[in-house]
Design a protein around this motif. Structure first.
Motif, short mmCIF file in Angstrom:
data_model
loop_
_atom_site.label_atom_id
_atom_site.label_comp_id
_atom_site.label_asym_id
_atom_site.label_seq_id
_atom_site.Cartn_x
_atom_site.Cartn_y
_atom_site.Cartn_z
N CYS A 95 -23.33 84.22 -68.13
CA CYS A 95 -22.47 85.42 -69.17
C CYS A 95 -21.10 85.90 -69.52
O CYS A 95 -21.38 86.99 -70.54
N LEU A 96 -20.76 85.09 -68.21
CA LEU A 96 -18.76 86.04 -68.96
C LEU A 96 -17.99 84.29 -69.74
O LEU A 96 -17.09 84.47 -70.20
N GLY A 97 -19.12 83.97 -69.77
CA GLY A 97 -18.54 82.54 -71.01
C GLY A 97 -17.47 81.52 -70.38
O GLY A 97 -17.67 81.22 -71.49
N ASN A 98 -17.88 81.47 -68.86
CA ASN A 98 -17.25 80.29 -68.66
C ASN A 98 -17.91 78.94 -67.62
O ASN A 98 -18.65 79.68 -66.69
N GLN A 99 -18.65 78.27 -69.08
CA GLN A 99 -19.71 77.54 -68.01
C GLN A 99 -18.49 76.52 -66.98
O GLN A 99 -19.92 75.98 -66.74
N LEU A 100 -17.95 76.09 -66.94
CA LEU A 100 -17.21 74.74 -66.15
C LEU A 100 -16.64 76.43 -65.02
O LEU A 100 -17.58 74.97 -63.73
N LEU A 101 -16.78 77.55 -64.74
CA LEU A 101 -16.51 77.64 -64.12
C LEU A 101 -18.07 77.91 -63.11
O LEU A 101 -18.22 78.37 -61.83
N ALA A 102 -18.75 78.20 -63.48
CA ALA A 102 -19.90 78.70 -63.42
C ALA A 102 -21.00 77.44 -62.98
O ALA A 102 -21.50 77.08 -61.78
N ASP A 103 -20.67 76.26 -63.48
CA ASP A 103 -20.88 74.99 -61.81
C ASP A 103 -19.80 74.62 -61.45
O ASP A 103 -20.85 74.42 -59.77
N THR A 104 -19.06 75.15 -61.06
CA THR A 104 -18.37 75.08 -59.40
C THR A 104 -19.05 76.40 -58.58
O THR A 104 -19.06 75.91 -57.37
N LEU A 105 -18.86 77.62 -58.87
CA LEU A 105 -19.83 78.28 -58.34
C LEU A 105 -21.22 78.43 -57.40
O LEU A 105 -21.52 78.43 -56.96
N ARG A 106 -22.26 76.95 -58.71
CA ARG A 106 -23.20 77.06 -58.49
C ARG A 106 -22.82 76.11 -57.42
O ARG A 106 -23.59 75.83 -56.03
N ASP A 107 -21.96 74.49 -57.02
CA ASP A 107 -21.60 74.39 -55.58
C ASP A 107 -21.54 74.96 -54.54
O ASP A 107 -21.55 75.02 -53.58
N PHE A 108 -20.57 75.87 -55.07
CA PHE A 108 -19.80 77.38 -54.07
C PHE A 108 -21.58 77.62 -53.38
O PHE A 108 -20.93 78.58 -51.98
N THR A 109 -22.09 78.17 -54.27
CA THR A 109 -22.79 78.98 -53.78
C THR A 109 -24.31 78.17 -53.40
O THR A 109 -24.70 78.50 -52.32
N ALA A 110 -24.21 76.87 -53.32
CA ALA A 110 -25.19 76.10 -52.39
C ALA A 110 -24.34 75.81 -51.36
O ALA A 110 -24.94 75.92 -49.84
N ARG A 111 -23.19 75.56 -51.17
CA ARG A 111 -22.23 75.83 -49.14
C ARG A 111 -22.61 76.64 -48.69
O ARG A 111 -23.11 77.28 -47.56
N THR A 112 -22.65 78.11 -49.28
CA THR A 112 -22.40 79.69 -48.53
C THR A 112 -23.69 79.72 -48.08
O THR A 112 -24.61 80.53 -47.09
N THR A 113 -24.91 79.38 -48.99
CA THR A 113 -25.77 79.27 -48.33
C THR A 113 -26.02 78.35 -48.05
O THR A 113 -27.34 78.34 -46.48
N LEU A 114 -26.07 77.25 -47.49
CA LEU A 114 -25.54 76.35 -46.06
C LEU A 114 -24.98 76.69 -44.34
O LEU A 114 -25.35 76.90 -44.15
N ILE A 115 -24.26 77.78 -45.54
CA ILE A 115 -23.43 78.67 -44.81
C ILE A 115 -24.23 79.67 -43.67
O ILE A 115 -24.43 79.55 -42.34
#
Length: 258
Positions: free
Chosen positions: A135-155
């Motif tokens: 929604c803030l207009g940055n799809q590249l960082l959205a994809d990166t955040l998806r990976d980090f969010t997956a990692r923090t879910t595992l954490i």
């Protein structure tokens, strides 16, 4: 036939929904049968996930979901702070459509929090941060955040998070309200507090310096309390009447208990 990108997406979603555990094995043959595709396609998907830091491979174990270490857990949260606070700090004024999308996502979270589907609840709480970046207009960082969010879910699973889902949902709503009011300073502060709350709910304790501490404690000798002088227990009466007094050490040999 499922392609590699779809398999990667399904595995990432399963991680965010806490359906795949840290260290869980991902067999190529089983995945190929499940997705009705070749092992080559599965291997391509797993290699892509490996590059994103969600799965890893071992010569002995094969492919499996990562088990983040304590330093990696801290680094993941620091990375999320840099990305998400930077996104908000540089954010343009949200469009009405973006505000509507974020509010809709928070409403779905609220319904999930009240329901029994833990997987859906976990996925939506994590996906909020991806939705915000979009929604803030940055799809590249959205994809990166998806990976980090997956990692923090595992954490969160690995380090036994005690963070309350209802509180997390409320914090998301407050961030959206601040963005809708164009109060970026407040939105950034709320995001900082939110990430800090999630991290502080983890049991991020350094491992013991003694690798045998747990086993040592479990197998320590069981020394019974000595009775008062002149007082003989029923168990002692039975022992002394049936068996001669032992001349061995008073500490109990572990084998005698087995």
């Amino acid at each position: 036939m499922t392609n590699a990108a779809e398999i990667s997406q399904r595995i990432t979603q399963a991680v965010m929904a806490q359906q795949l555990q840290p260290g869980g094995r991902l067999g190529e043959q089983q995945l190929a049968m499940l997705f009705d595709c070749s092992r080559t396609v599965v291997r391509e998907a797993l290699m892509h996930l490996s590059a994103r830091g969600i799965v890893t491979v071992s010569s002995r174990r094969g492919w499996y979901v990562i088990e983040p270490s304590l330093p990696e857990a801290r680094e993941a949260f620091e990375a999320r702070r840099v990305i998400e606070l930077g996104l908000i700090r540089c954010a343009p004024k949200l469009s009405a459509a973006a505000v509507k999308k974020l509010k809709s996502h928070v409403r779905r979270e609220q319904v999930a929090v009240k329901g029994d589907d833990v997987g859906l609840r976990s996925f939506l709480l994590g996906e909020f941060h991806v939705c915000l970046a979009e929604c803030l207009g940055n799809q590249l960082l959205a994809d990166t955040l998806r990976d980090f969010t997956a990692r923090t879910t595992l954490i969160a699973m690995l380090f036994q998070s005690t963070h309350d889902a209802t509180k997390s949902c409320q914090e998301h709503g407050a961030i959206v309200a601040a963005l809708e009011a164009s109060d970026l300073v407040l939105a950034e502060r709320l995001m900082q507090e939110h990430i800090g709350n999630v991290q502080s709910a983890l049991k991020l304790q350094a491992p013991s310096e003694d690798p045998l501490a747990g086993l040592r404690n479990a197998l320590r000798p069981m020394v019974s309390r000595a009775p008062k002088r002149g007082v003989k227990t029923a168990a002692q009466d039975l022992h002394t009447s049936s068996y001669p007094e032992s001349t061995e050490s008073s500490s109990i040999y572990l084998g005698a208990l087995l």
